[in-house]
Design a protein around this motif. Structure first.
Motif, mmCIF file in Angstrom:
data_model
loop_
_atom_site.group_PDB
_atom_site.id
_atom_site.type_symbol
_atom_site.label_atom_id
_atom_site.label_comp_id
_atom_site.label_asym_id
_atom_site.label_seq_id
_atom_site.Cartn_x
_atom_site.Cartn_y
_atom_site.Cartn_z
ATOM 1 N N LEU A 80 -7.365 -1.572 2.930
ATOM 2 C CA LEU A 80 -7.230 -2.962 2.466
ATOM 3 C C LEU A 80 -8.410 -3.812 2.947
ATOM 4 O O LEU A 80 -8.953 -4.623 2.186
ATOM 5 C CB LEU A 80 -5.899 -3.554 2.947
ATOM 6 N N ALA A 103 -3.913 2.230 6.027
ATOM 7 C CA ALA A 103 -3.769 1.114 5.086
ATOM 8 C C ALA A 103 -4.704 -0.035 5.466
ATOM 9 O O ALA A 103 -5.337 -0.642 4.599
ATOM 10 C CB ALA A 103 -2.317 0.634 5.063
ATOM 11 N N LYS A 152 1.596 3.651 -3.190
ATOM 12 C CA LYS A 152 0.931 4.957 -3.088
ATOM 13 C C LYS A 152 1.937 6.102 -2.933
ATOM 14 O O LYS A 152 1.859 7.113 -3.620
ATOM 15 C CB LYS A 152 -0.033 4.929 -1.897
ATOM 16 N N TYR A 195 -11.410 -2.980 0.733
ATOM 17 C CA TYR A 195 -11.363 -3.645 -0.586
ATOM 18 C C TYR A 195 -11.663 -5.134 -0.445
ATOM 19 O O TYR A 195 -12.363 -5.722 -1.263
ATOM 20 C CB TYR A 195 -9.982 -3.482 -1.227
ATOM 21 N N LEU A 238 -3.852 -3.297 -6.355
ATOM 22 C CA LEU A 238 -4.069 -1.885 -5.998
ATOM 23 C C LEU A 238 -3.852 -0.995 -7.222
ATOM 24 O O LEU A 238 -4.602 -0.054 -7.455
ATOM 25 C CB LEU A 238 -3.125 -1.453 -4.863
ATOM 26 N N TYR A 247 0.825 -1.211 0.000
ATOM 27 C CA TYR A 247 0.000 0.000 0.000
ATOM 28 C C TYR A 247 0.863 1.268 0.000
ATOM 29 O O TYR A 247 0.732 2.131 -0.866
ATOM 30 C CB TYR A 247 -0.925 -0.038 1.222
ATOM 31 N N TRP A 282 -6.572 1.537 -8.667
ATOM 32 C CA TRP A 282 -6.297 2.980 -8.741
ATOM 33 C C TRP A 282 -6.168 3.465 -10.192
ATOM 34 O O TRP A 282 -5.669 4.558 -10.452
ATOM 35 C CB TRP A 282 -5.023 3.308 -7.933
#
Ligand SMILES: NC(=O)c1ccc[n+]([C@@H]2O[C@H](COP(=O)([O-])OP(=O)(O)OC[C@H]3O[C@@H](n4cnc5c(N)ncnc54)[C@H](OP(=O)(O)O)[C@@H]3O)[C@@H](O)[C@H]2O)c1
Length: 328
Positions: free
Chosen positions: A286, A282, A135, A289, A162, A131, A166
């Protein structure tokens, strides 16, 4: 009842062998004031453990000879002398390769909705690494191409998913057709290259015709060197791990550094602890999701503490398929 533990018996030169470990029985530990006694249920095996077996200077101290091997575990509190914990609580600890241990520094985890073992993987250190590395250092923009190595593994599988979530294009690199198939079909990456097929340079050209904007590097060595030839202008490389070098007696020497100058590439190392203060962010993202079915996750489980050395050796050779765990 007795405790059982795995200690470091010798420092490996090159590849780790089972002789580098010793399994021993020990008296049951007793908690001091401010501590809990924990029965470890799951032990995480991670590539960083190879570094802790060596004397080379690193970002944290290595394991001493005769000392319990370092590692994260999740377990159950058997006895508490700590005001914030009670018997039966599930906790994340740093108690290492042993069946029982005492500590005052444990974190309570809620596994009403997820298996306890997830706190060692997708909701734990590897998930946080994916993450924050992606990011904060990779900084992918929608439409950009993100490549990640060790793509079927604990960190890599989360990075690629991810990246897709994104808005970027996710391309994995993994060892073997079976892992690549999983990365594409199950994890939903746009593509995955089998580096063991021996044509990484050509395959990258096909899979990333517009070049690579973010390379999340889990392996270093020749793979990183080849990637340097494909990086776009102003691209970013996240140096997360160098697993291809962990057992090498001589580090791989990069040849294509010139690409960094020509393409103004930003290459930055990362250590997940640097984001300790933001782990909650995070975890929330997470877990969110996961609960929406947007993240897939796979574990590679071996049974029994005495098999932990085999498990670590297998992990360093790529024999794991997903997050490597030991069920204690
Ligand atoms: N910087 C940090 O804070 C941080 C935190 C966590 C992890 N990491 C690093 O992230 C990387 C991945 O860790 P993980 O826990 O997610 O492990 P993992 O990917 O679940 O397992 C390791 C994988 O590395 C691949 N591998 C092994 N030897 C290789 C080689 N010579 N060349 C290319 N690939 C090789 C294998 O996959 P294939 O079969 O696909 O080759 C193996 O399955 C490691 O380098 C680790 O040290 C860094």
């Amino acid at each position: 009842m007795q405790n059982r533990r795995v200690v470091l018996a010798s420092r490996p030169a090159g590849w780790v062998t089972e002789d580098d470990f010793r399994i021993e029985d020990a008296p049951m530990p007793r908690p001091a004031d401010g501590e809990v006694l924990v029965k470890n249920l799951w032990l995480s095996l991670d590539p960083y453990m190879r570094g802790r077996m060596s004397e080379a200077k690193s970002y944290v101290k290595g394991v001493d000879i005769g000392e319990v091997m370092v590692g994260q575990t999740v377990g159950e509190v058997l006895e508490s002398r700590h005001p914030r914990f009670k018997q039966g609580d599930n906790v994340l600890t740093q108690l290492g390769w042993q069946l029982f241990g005492c500590s005052g520094e444990v974190v309570k985890v809620d596994h009403a909705k997820v298996p306890l073992s997830y706190y060692l993987g997708i909701l734990g250190m590897p998930g946080m690494t994916a993450y924050f590395g992606l990011k904060e250092i990779g900084q992918p923009k929608p439409g950009e191409t993100v490549v990640v190595s060790a793509a079927s593994g604990a960190v890599g599988s989360v990075v690629g998913q991810l990246a897709s979530l994104w808005g970027a294009r996710a391309v994995g690199i993994a060892g073997g057709a079976q892992k690549c198939d999983y990365v594409k079909r199950e994890l939903g990456f746009d593509d995955c290259i089998d580096y063991k097929a021996g044509n990484l340079h050509r395959d990258l050209r096909e899979a990333c015709p517009k070049g690579v904007d973010v390379y999340f590097d889990n392996v270093g060595g020749e793979t990183l060197d080849t990637l340097l030839r494909h990086m776009s202008l102003y691209s970013r490389i996240v140096v997360c791990g160098l697993i291809s070098d962990y057992n090498a007696t001589e580090p791989y020497a990069l040849k294509n550094i010139r690409a960094m100058l020509v393409n103004r590439i930003r290459m930055q190392g990362m250590i997940v602890f640097d984001w300790k203060e933001r782990y909650g962010e995070a975890l929330q993202a997470l877990a969110g999701y996961l609960s929406q079915g947007k993240l897939k996750y796979r574990e590679s489980v071996i049974e029994g503490l005495e098999n932990a050395p085999k498990g670590l050796i297998g992990l360093l050779k790529g024999q794991n398929f997903g997050k490597q765990l030991v069920k204690l």
